[in-house]
Write a protein that holds these residues in place. Structure first.
Motif, PDB file in Angstrom:
ATOM      1  N   THR A  28      57.043 127.189  27.285  1.00 54.17           N
ATOM      2  CA  THR A  28      56.777 127.844  28.727  1.00 54.17           C
ATOM      3  C   THR A  28      57.795 126.877  29.713  1.00 54.17           C
ATOM      4  O   THR A  28      58.112 125.972  29.273  1.00 54.17           O
ATOM      5  N   GLU A  29      57.618 127.356  30.870  1.00 51.98           N
ATOM      6  CA  GLU A  29      58.557 126.783  31.840  1.00 51.98           C
ATOM      7  C   GLU A  29      58.206 125.205  32.058  1.00 51.98           C
ATOM      8  O   GLU A  29      59.081 124.463  32.159  1.00 51.98           O
ATOM      9  N   TYR A  30      56.762 125.125  31.921  1.00 49.84           N
ATOM     10  CA  TYR A  30      56.178 123.811  32.166  1.00 49.84           C
ATOM     11  C   TYR A  30      56.672 122.685  30.823  1.00 49.84           C
ATOM     12  O   TYR A  30      56.738 121.621  31.281  1.00 49.84           O
ATOM     13  N   GLU A  31      56.652 123.128  29.784  1.00 46.85           N
ATOM     14  CA  GLU A  31      56.971 122.625  28.488  1.00 46.85           C
ATOM     15  C   GLU A  31      58.398 122.321  28.577  1.00 46.85           C
ATOM     16  O   GLU A  31      58.665 120.957  28.457  1.00 46.85           O
ATOM     17  N   ILE A  32      59.328 122.940  29.021  1.00 40.39           N
ATOM     18  CA  ILE A  32      60.731 122.777  29.199  1.00 40.39           C
ATOM     19  C   ILE A  32      60.818 121.670  30.190  1.00 40.39           C
ATOM     20  O   ILE A  32      61.542 120.624  30.055  1.00 40.39           O
ATOM     21  N   HIS A  33      60.056 121.798  31.311  1.00 39.25           N
ATOM     22  CA  HIS A  33      60.139 120.633  32.242  1.00 39.25           C
ATOM     23  C   HIS A  33      59.767 119.380  31.843  1.00 39.25           C
ATOM     24  O   HIS A  33      60.351 118.475  32.246  1.00 39.25           O
ATOM     25  N   LEU A  34      58.512 119.295  31.308  1.00 37.93           N
ATOM     26  CA  LEU A  34      58.063 118.279  30.626  1.00 37.93           C
ATOM     27  C   LEU A  34      59.150 117.437  29.694  1.00 37.93           C
ATOM     28  O   LEU A  34      59.284 116.211  29.952  1.00 37.93           O
ATOM     29  N   ARG A  35      59.789 118.130  29.008  1.00 41.47           N
ATOM     30  CA  ARG A  35      60.932 117.481  27.988  1.00 41.47           C
ATOM     31  C   ARG A  35      62.078 117.190  28.742  1.00 41.47           C
ATOM     32  O   ARG A  35      62.533 116.031  28.381  1.00 41.47           O
ATOM     33  N   LEU A  36      62.509 117.866  29.847  1.00 39.40           N
ATOM     34  CA  LEU A  36      63.340 117.401  30.586  1.00 39.40           C
ATOM     35  C   LEU A  36      63.284 116.145  31.427  1.00 39.40           C
ATOM     36  O   LEU A  36      64.105 115.191  31.580  1.00 39.40           O
ATOM     37  N   VAL A  37      62.158 116.173  31.869  1.00 42.55           N
ATOM     38  CA  VAL A  37      61.711 114.954  32.546  1.00 42.55           C
ATOM     39  C   VAL A  37      61.445 113.477  31.659  1.00 42.55           C
ATOM     40  O   VAL A  37      62.068 112.681  32.012  1.00 42.55           O
ATOM     41  N   GLN A  38      61.165 114.031  30.408  1.00 42.81           N
ATOM     42  CA  GLN A  38      61.063 112.647  29.294  1.00 42.81           C
ATOM     43  C   GLN A  38      62.396 112.462  29.130  1.00 42.81           C
ATOM     44  O   GLN A  38      62.625 110.898  29.015  1.00 42.81           O
ATOM     45  N   ILE A  39      63.572 113.262  28.970  1.00 45.05           N
ATOM     46  CA  ILE A  39      64.806 112.863  28.611  1.00 45.05           C
ATOM     47  C   ILE A  39      65.273 112.114  29.920  1.00 45.05           C
ATOM     48  O   ILE A  39      66.263 111.192  29.608  1.00 45.05           O
ATOM     49  N   SER A  40      64.994 112.539  31.056  1.00 47.13           N
ATOM     50  CA  SER A  40      65.484 111.727  32.372  1.00 47.13           C
ATOM     51  C   SER A  40      65.015 110.368  32.226  1.00 47.13           C
ATOM     52  O   SER A  40      65.990 109.696  32.605  1.00 47.13           O
ATOM     53  N   LEU A  41      63.944 110.151  32.016  1.00 46.32           N
ATOM     54  CA  LEU A  41      63.481 108.980  31.849  1.00 46.32           C
ATOM     55  C   LEU A  41      63.947 108.019  31.031  1.00 46.32           C
ATOM     56  O   LEU A  41      64.156 106.869  30.988  1.00 46.32           O
ATOM     57  N   GLU A  42      64.384 108.790  29.645  1.00 47.01           N
ATOM     58  CA  GLU A  42      64.882 108.026  28.580  1.00 47.01           C
ATOM     59  C   GLU A  42      66.238 107.451  29.198  1.00 47.01           C
ATOM     60  O   GLU A  42      66.794 106.503  28.633  1.00 47.01           O
ATOM     61  N   MET A  43      67.037 108.360  29.883  1.00 51.08           N
ATOM     62  CA  MET A  43      68.211 107.925  30.361  1.00 51.08           C
ATOM     63  C   MET A  43      68.035 106.561  31.255  1.00 51.08           C
ATOM     64  O   MET A  43      68.821 105.809  30.885  1.00 51.08           O
ATOM     65  N   LEU A  44      67.212 106.887  32.100  1.00 55.34           N
ATOM     66  CA  LEU A  44      67.022 105.808  33.142  1.00 55.34           C
ATOM     67  C   LEU A  44      66.714 104.516  32.352  1.00 55.34           C
ATOM     68  O   LEU A  44      66.992 103.451  32.434  1.00 55.34           O
ATOM     69  N   SER A  45      65.763 104.573  31.327  1.00 53.74           N
ATOM     70  CA  SER A  45      65.296 103.396  30.661  1.00 53.74           C
ATOM     71  C   SER A  45      66.339 102.831  29.797  1.00 53.74           C
ATOM     72  O   SER A  45      66.193 101.570  29.695  1.00 53.74           O
ATOM     73  N   LYS A  46      67.473 103.525  29.493  1.00 52.28           N
ATOM     74  CA  LYS A  46      68.465 102.738  28.604  1.00 52.28           C
ATOM     75  C   LYS A  46      69.398 102.345  29.626  1.00 52.28           C
ATOM     76  O   LYS A  46      70.574 101.908  29.230  1.00 52.28           O
ATOM     77  N   GLY A  47      69.310 102.548  30.935  1.00 52.35           N
ATOM     78  CA  GLY A  47      70.288 101.948  31.771  1.00 52.35           C
ATOM     79  C   GLY A  47      71.766 102.746  31.884  1.00 52.35           C
ATOM     80  O   GLY A  47      72.802 102.608  32.408  1.00 52.35           O
ATOM     81  N   TYR A  48      71.602 104.152  31.296  1.00 58.20           N
ATOM     82  CA  TYR A  48      72.767 105.089  31.512  1.00 58.20           C
ATOM     83  C   TYR A  48      73.047 105.537  32.682  1.00 58.20           C
ATOM     84  O   TYR A  48      74.295 105.917  32.932  1.00 58.20           O
ATOM     85  N   VAL A  49      72.213 105.335  33.532  1.00 61.87           N
ATOM     86  CA  VAL A  49      72.455 105.770  35.104  1.00 61.87           C
ATOM     87  C   VAL A  49      72.883 104.924  36.136  1.00 61.87           C
ATOM     88  O   VAL A  49      73.284 105.178  37.132  1.00 61.87           O
ATOM     89  N   CYS A  50      72.655 103.544  35.718  1.00 62.80           N
ATOM     90  CA  CYS A  50      72.913 102.461  36.749  1.00 62.80           C
ATOM     91  C   CYS A  50      74.386 102.573  37.255  1.00 62.80           C
ATOM     92  O   CYS A  50      74.656 102.297  38.642  1.00 62.80           O
ATOM     93  N   SER A  51      75.463 102.808  36.590  1.00 60.87           N
ATOM     94  CA  SER A  51      76.698 102.840  37.061  1.00 60.87           C
ATOM     95  C   SER A  51      77.078 103.995  38.286  1.00 60.87           C
ATOM     96  O   SER A  51      77.604 103.849  39.148  1.00 60.87           O
ATOM     97  N   PHE A  52      76.422 105.090  37.722  1.00 57.36           N
ATOM     98  CA  PHE A  52      76.423 106.164  38.550  1.00 57.36           C
ATOM     99  C   PHE A  52      75.676 105.982  40.023  1.00 57.36           C
ATOM    100  O   PHE A  52      76.113 106.156  41.138  1.00 57.36           O
ATOM    101  N   HIS A  53      74.519 105.569  39.716  1.00 53.86           N
ATOM    102  CA  HIS A  53      73.612 104.895  40.912  1.00 53.86           C
ATOM    103  C   HIS A  53      74.229 104.208  41.696  1.00 53.86           C
ATOM    104  O   HIS A  53      74.341 104.170  43.157  1.00 53.86           O
TER     105      HIS A  53
END
Length: 128
Positions: free
Chosen positions: A83-108
């Motif tokens: 479902t749309e919500y299941e896909i959204h959940l997975r994308l949010v989880q992957i987003s948080l994974e990127m943040l948790s690993k510091g991958y977004v710091c230089s872009f930020h």
């Protein structure tokens, strides 16, 4: 800090993940209309992702672990049609994974000159 981590995630990370997911599905030979149906978005949105009009500021493919996660998600989407919500959940989880690993710091720090990535540990502490 004028732009907080949640704003960066919602405005830049999530759309970049979705764009890469659209690219992966396209690489698998799916048509824009098929991708739109699977992701529960419009064909116009798919077209904008593929033209790099949307979600193009972060090259998610440069992070092999994140890219692998998106490839697995693409396979699940094709096979299980979540479902749309299941896909959204997975994308949010992957987003948080990127943040948790510091991958977004230089872009930020590029979009918020007041941010010093050497001093900021918000994402690492919140999501790591």
């Amino acid at each position: 800090m004028k732009t907080n981590a949640f704003e960066v995630a919602s405005r830049y990370v999530y759309p970049s993940l979705r764009r890469r997911l659209v690219e992966i599905l396209r690489e698998k030979g799916l048509k824009q209309t098929q991708i739109a149906e699977l992701l529960h978005i419009t064909q116009s949105a798919v077209s904008r992702y593929l033209r790099m009009d949307r979600g193009a500021l972060i090259d998610v493919a440069q992070f092999p672990d994140i890219d692998d996660g998106l490839k697995k998600l693409a396979e699940e989407i094709i096979q299980k049609r979540p479902t749309e919500y299941e896909i959204h959940l997975r994308l949010v989880q992957i987003s948080l994974e990127m943040l948790s690993k510091g991958y977004v710091c230089s872009f930020h720090s590029q979009i918020d000159p007041e941010l010093n990535p050497a001093q900021c540990r918000v994402c690492l502490e919140l999501f790591g």
